[in-house]
Write a protein that holds these residues in place. Structure first.
Motif, mmCIF file in Angstrom:
data_model
loop_
_atom_site.group_PDB
_atom_site.id
_atom_site.type_symbol
_atom_site.label_atom_id
_atom_site.label_comp_id
_atom_site.label_asym_id
_atom_site.label_seq_id
_atom_site.Cartn_x
_atom_site.Cartn_y
_atom_site.Cartn_z
ATOM 1 N N ALA A 1 0.860 -1.199 0.027
ATOM 2 C CA ALA A 1 -0.096 -0.157 0.034
ATOM 3 C C ALA A 1 0.737 1.236 0.050
ATOM 4 O O ALA A 1 1.717 1.421 0.949
ATOM 5 N N ASP A 2 0.460 2.107 -0.833
ATOM 6 C CA ASP A 2 1.052 3.313 -0.938
ATOM 7 C C ASP A 2 0.525 4.423 0.148
ATOM 8 O O ASP A 2 -0.715 4.592 -0.082
ATOM 9 N N PRO A 3 0.968 4.917 1.071
ATOM 10 C CA PRO A 3 0.339 5.751 2.014
ATOM 11 C C PRO A 3 -0.357 6.906 1.597
ATOM 12 O O PRO A 3 -1.274 7.451 2.072
ATOM 13 N N PHE A 4 0.090 7.548 0.446
ATOM 14 C CA PHE A 4 -0.495 8.772 -0.019
ATOM 15 C C PHE A 4 -1.625 8.319 -0.919
ATOM 16 O O PHE A 4 -2.632 9.079 -0.584
ATOM 17 N N GLN A 5 -1.718 7.266 -1.726
ATOM 18 C CA GLN A 5 -2.772 6.436 -2.099
ATOM 19 C C GLN A 5 -3.973 6.090 -1.248
ATOM 20 O O GLN A 5 -5.127 6.308 -1.525
ATOM 21 N N VAL A 6 -3.362 5.551 -0.206
ATOM 22 C CA VAL A 6 -4.325 5.201 0.876
ATOM 23 C C VAL A 6 -5.059 6.513 1.355
ATOM 24 O O VAL A 6 -6.329 6.391 1.655
ATOM 25 N N ARG A 7 -4.435 7.446 1.617
ATOM 26 C CA ARG A 7 -5.138 8.651 2.102
ATOM 27 C C ARG A 7 -5.875 9.342 1.182
ATOM 28 O O ARG A 7 -7.100 9.710 1.383
ATOM 29 N N LEU A 8 -5.510 9.109 -0.145
ATOM 30 C CA LEU A 8 -6.739 9.749 -1.270
ATOM 31 C C LEU A 8 -7.901 9.141 -1.184
ATOM 32 O O LEU A 8 -9.097 9.382 -1.257
ATOM 33 N N LEU A 9 -7.793 7.580 -1.134
ATOM 34 C CA LEU A 9 -8.919 6.897 -1.266
ATOM 35 C C LEU A 9 -9.624 6.754 0.075
ATOM 36 O O LEU A 9 -10.952 6.892 0.046
ATOM 37 N N ALA A 10 -9.163 6.884 1.162
ATOM 38 C CA ALA A 10 -9.826 7.177 2.371
ATOM 39 C C ALA A 10 -10.910 8.476 2.360
ATOM 40 O O ALA A 10 -11.856 8.622 2.771
ATOM 41 N N ALA A 11 -10.044 9.592 1.791
ATOM 42 C CA ALA A 11 -10.632 10.773 1.785
ATOM 43 C C ALA A 11 -11.810 10.698 0.745
ATOM 44 O O ALA A 11 -13.057 11.418 1.092
ATOM 45 N N ALA A 12 -11.634 10.014 -0.385
ATOM 46 C CA ALA A 12 -12.748 9.783 -1.519
ATOM 47 C C ALA A 12 -13.719 9.167 -0.929
ATOM 48 O O ALA A 12 -14.944 9.572 -1.127
ATOM 49 N N ALA A 13 -13.525 8.224 -0.121
ATOM 50 C CA ALA A 13 -14.826 7.193 0.448
ATOM 51 C C ALA A 13 -15.653 8.010 1.404
ATOM 52 O O ALA A 13 -16.630 8.083 1.480
ATOM 53 N N THR A 14 -15.084 8.938 2.168
ATOM 54 C CA THR A 14 -15.591 9.708 3.253
ATOM 55 C C THR A 14 -16.279 10.855 2.872
ATOM 56 O O THR A 14 -17.466 11.080 2.852
ATOM 57 N N ASP A 15 -15.817 11.428 1.930
ATOM 58 C CA ASP A 15 -16.366 12.836 1.141
ATOM 59 C C ASP A 15 -17.387 12.276 0.280
ATOM 60 O O ASP A 15 -18.522 13.020 0.388
ATOM 61 N N ALA A 16 -17.533 11.127 -0.155
ATOM 62 C CA ALA A 16 -18.499 10.824 -1.146
ATOM 63 C C ALA A 16 -19.819 10.546 -0.279
ATOM 64 O O ALA A 16 -20.822 11.036 -0.979
ATOM 65 N N ILE A 17 -19.820 9.909 0.759
ATOM 66 C CA ILE A 17 -21.095 9.768 1.502
ATOM 67 C C ILE A 17 -21.337 11.079 2.334
ATOM 68 O O ILE A 17 -22.675 11.321 2.264
ATOM 69 N N GLY B 1 -35.849 6.011 -3.371
ATOM 70 C CA GLY B 1 -36.696 6.354 -4.516
ATOM 71 C C GLY B 1 -35.961 5.968 -5.687
ATOM 72 O O GLY B 1 -34.922 5.382 -5.757
ATOM 73 N N SER B 2 -35.831 6.770 -7.028
ATOM 74 C CA SER B 2 -34.959 6.591 -7.816
ATOM 75 C C SER B 2 -34.501 8.008 -8.190
ATOM 76 O O SER B 2 -34.874 8.895 -7.774
ATOM 77 N N GLY B 3 -33.247 8.089 -9.003
ATOM 78 C CA GLY B 3 -32.632 9.103 -9.224
ATOM 79 C C GLY B 3 -31.663 9.774 -7.999
ATOM 80 O O GLY B 3 -30.684 8.977 -7.731
ATOM 81 N N GLY B 4 -31.819 10.912 -7.499
ATOM 82 C CA GLY B 4 -31.125 11.503 -6.343
ATOM 83 C C GLY B 4 -31.405 10.913 -5.215
ATOM 84 O O GLY B 4 -31.707 11.770 -4.369
ATOM 85 N N THR B 5 -31.112 9.777 -4.783
ATOM 86 C CA THR B 5 -31.085 9.354 -3.531
ATOM 87 C C THR B 5 -29.689 9.462 -2.960
ATOM 88 O O THR B 5 -28.700 9.559 -3.647
ATOM 89 N N PRO B 6 -29.844 9.252 -1.758
ATOM 90 C CA PRO B 6 -28.366 9.533 -0.992
ATOM 91 C C PRO B 6 -27.233 8.455 -1.406
ATOM 92 O O PRO B 6 -26.135 8.765 -1.647
ATOM 93 N N ALA B 7 -27.757 7.000 -1.646
ATOM 94 C CA ALA B 7 -26.860 6.047 -2.132
ATOM 95 C C ALA B 7 -26.468 6.534 -3.606
ATOM 96 O O ALA B 7 -25.121 6.394 -3.804
ATOM 97 N N ALA B 8 -27.432 6.884 -4.676
ATOM 98 C CA ALA B 8 -26.971 6.967 -5.849
ATOM 99 C C ALA B 8 -25.836 8.304 -6.139
ATOM 100 O O ALA B 8 -24.878 8.155 -6.867
ATOM 101 N N LEU B 9 -26.287 9.213 -5.222
ATOM 102 C CA LEU B 9 -25.153 10.488 -5.298
ATOM 103 C C LEU B 9 -23.975 10.059 -4.709
ATOM 104 O O LEU B 9 -23.005 10.415 -4.884
ATOM 105 N N ALA B 10 -23.978 9.187 -3.601
ATOM 106 C CA ALA B 10 -22.589 8.864 -2.998
ATOM 107 C C ALA B 10 -21.704 7.909 -3.820
ATOM 108 O O ALA B 10 -20.627 8.054 -3.881
#
Length: 206
Positions: free
Chosen positions: A151-167, A183-192
């Protein structure tokens, strides 16, 4: 071997969560500025003195409830198979943000109300961002463990940030609408999921 929590510890945890639920429900319904610590304490069935033994401010009272959601996310990712976490994260987003029943739907609805209340309350926003920051920090260790020794520590940090910010972004954007959580379309899951796909696109694969 870890010992089970004592009865006193369990009671304290239950009281803390009861206060958190009362605070979140009232903030979501009335807005933080129109809710007092006294009102939260009364709704939770505790004295004002007890409230302040658990939380320094009324806004801090929602942190345990927000933390439960973050912990569920962390536990789900930690339980996924070793390898590239990007294959597991979209499925975890669906698992967490597509309600399976009335309790989950109600949880997402009060989350929407709470996020709307944060718009006009800097202290409440600070709690939300603190919970997200703490979650991202914990996710780094989980992502690093899944990816293994290479694991590349910098890539790990980027991926953790992407996952957190997505939700975070998915929930925040959804909260601005009146769309059903499943529902359909703009649900929290679809947007995340969309947010994660775009935020993680620049993170190199292993």
């Amino acid at each position: 071997m870890e010992s089970a929590p004592s009865l006193t510890a369990r009671r304290k945890a239950d009281t803390r969560l009861a206060i958190a639920r009362a605070a979140a429900a009232r903030f979501a319904e009335h807005g933080a500025s129109r809710v007092t610590a006294e009102a939260i304490a009364a709704a939770a069935g505790v004295s004002l003195r007890t409230f302040y033994r658990y939380f320094p401010t009324k806004e801090d009272a929602v942190a345990p409830l927000l933390g439960i959601g973050a912990a569920s996310w962390q536990d789900a990712l930690a339980a996924s198979p070793p390898g590239d976490p990007r294959t597991a994260i979209p499925e975890i987003i669906d698992h967490l943000l597509i309600p399976a029943g009335d309790a989950e739907r109600e949880g997402l609805r009060w989350t929407r109300g709470l996020l709307r209340a944060m718009i006009e309350d800097p202290a409440l926003r600070a709690v939300w961002h603190r919970v997200n920051h703490d979650s991202e920090t914990r996710l780094r260790a989980i992502v690093a463990e899944l990816e293994g020794e290479t694991a590349d520590p910098f890539q790990v940090r980027l991926l953790a940030a992407a996952a957190t910010d997505a939700i975070r972004i998915g929930l925040e954007h959804w909260s601005e609408s009146d769309a059903d959580p499943d529902g359909s379309g703009g649900t929290p899951a679809a947007l995340a999921r969309r947010a994660f796909a775009e935020l993680s696109s620049g993170v190199s694969e292993r």
